[in-house]
Write a protein that holds these residues in place. Structure first.
Motif, short mmCIF file in Angstrom:
data_model
loop_
_atom_site.label_atom_id
_atom_site.label_comp_id
_atom_site.label_asym_id
_atom_site.label_seq_id
_atom_site.Cartn_x
_atom_site.Cartn_y
_atom_site.Cartn_z
N LEU A 8 0.91 -1.10 -0.05
CA LEU A 8 -0.01 -0.04 -0.01
C LEU A 8 0.97 1.22 -0.14
O LEU A 8 1.63 1.45 0.96
N ASP A 31 -11.30 -3.13 0.15
CA ASP A 31 -11.10 -1.87 -0.53
C ASP A 31 -11.50 -0.78 0.43
O ASP A 31 -10.83 0.46 0.11
N LEU A 34 -8.30 0.37 2.06
CA LEU A 34 -7.41 0.93 1.25
C LEU A 34 -7.98 2.50 1.18
O LEU A 34 -7.13 3.56 1.10
N TYR A 191 -7.38 6.67 -4.82
CA TYR A 191 -8.18 5.65 -3.86
C TYR A 191 -9.62 6.06 -3.57
O TYR A 191 -9.93 6.58 -2.23
#
Ligand SMILES: C[S@@+](CC[C@H](N)C(=O)[O-])C[C@H]1O[C@@H](n2cnc3c(N)ncnc32)[C@H](O)[C@@H]1O
Length: 232
Positions: A8, A31, A34, A191
């Motif tokens: 990441l 997700d 993230l 993101y």
């Protein structure tokens, strides 16, 4: 069991290296994790030397990111995730500028070991099965103080019972908490996704302890956000 590593990237310095495993839902980076981890990096929420507790931490991606931004973080999850959390803490310890440790916390159970209330509670993808709703809410009620800011990131799912579980969760949550949606344009530029939401959640009034409700002033606001949208 050997794992596979998810990197990441970070704005400032080397990427986080997050080991994942085959197995339960907590063993991979979701997700929503993230999106929330990268939102923390935008600097919207001051984290330096703040006390942060993550619920349902899974691989620890979000909380470890917070610890690289100077926060003092306690990652929590079930007993079976502790080994993976320990591995990921060690993999990334050299990037941490605050502190980070992992503890068992099962929703609905005793939270007396986690007092005083933290400045922030982080939750990524923790709203997904019906039986957890009441215990998770009990834990949130017991862990939050009047100044605690809960950052909850979830993926809006349209299949099966997910819409109903989400609806029920937010209905129950709004009994004791105020919810505001962080607009998409304040998420990390890369993101972000239309179906992944970040909410800031604060206690509406005292939950049974006679403390006053938080006032909406910039000083008390947990994150330096522009206009945030109310959650219906
Ligand atoms: C979908 S995973 C999300 C993991 C991580 N936050 C992420 O987004 O990558 C949900 C997490 O909640 C944890 N969890 C589920 N039920 C729980 C409970 N009753 N008490 C504590 N943690 C629980 C699971 O172990 C898992 O790590």
């Amino acid at each position: 069991m050997s794992g596979f590593v998810r990197e990441l990237e970070r704005r400032a310095g080397p990427a986080l290296r997050l080991e994942q495993r085959s197995g339960g839902v907590g063993c991979v980076v979701w997700d929503a994790a993230l999106v929330l981890a990268k939102f923390l990096e935008t600097g919207a929420c001051p984290l330096n030397r703040r006390a942060v507790l993550e619920l349902g931490a899974g691989t620890g991606a979000v909380g470890i990111m917070a610890a690289t931004l100077g926060a003092d973080v306690t990652l929590t999850d079930l007993q079976e995730l502790q080994e993976l959390l320990a591995v990921n803490i060690e993999n990334n310890r050299h990037l941490v500028t605050g502190s980070v440790r992992a503890e068992v916390l099962k929703w609905g159970e005793d939270v007396s070991g986690f007092r005083p209330p933290p400045d922030y509670i982080l939750m990524a993808d923790c709203i997904y099965y019906e039986q957890s709703l009441e215990p998770l809410l009990k834990t949130l009620r017991e862990l939050t103080g009047p100044d605690t800011c809960v950052l909850c990131c979830y993926e809006q799912r349209t299949v099966g019972r997910n819409p109903e579980i989400e609806r029920r969760y937010f209905e129950l949550l709004q009994v004791d908490f105020e919810l505001e949606r962080v607009p998409l344009d304040q998420h990390d530029e890369e993101y972000r996704s239309e179906d992944i939401h970040i909410l800031t959640i604060r206690r509406k009034t005292a939950v049974g302890d006679g403390l006053p409700a938080p006032q909406p002033s910039s000083e008390q606001s947990c994150c330096l956000l522009g206009t945030v949208g109310a959650v219906k």
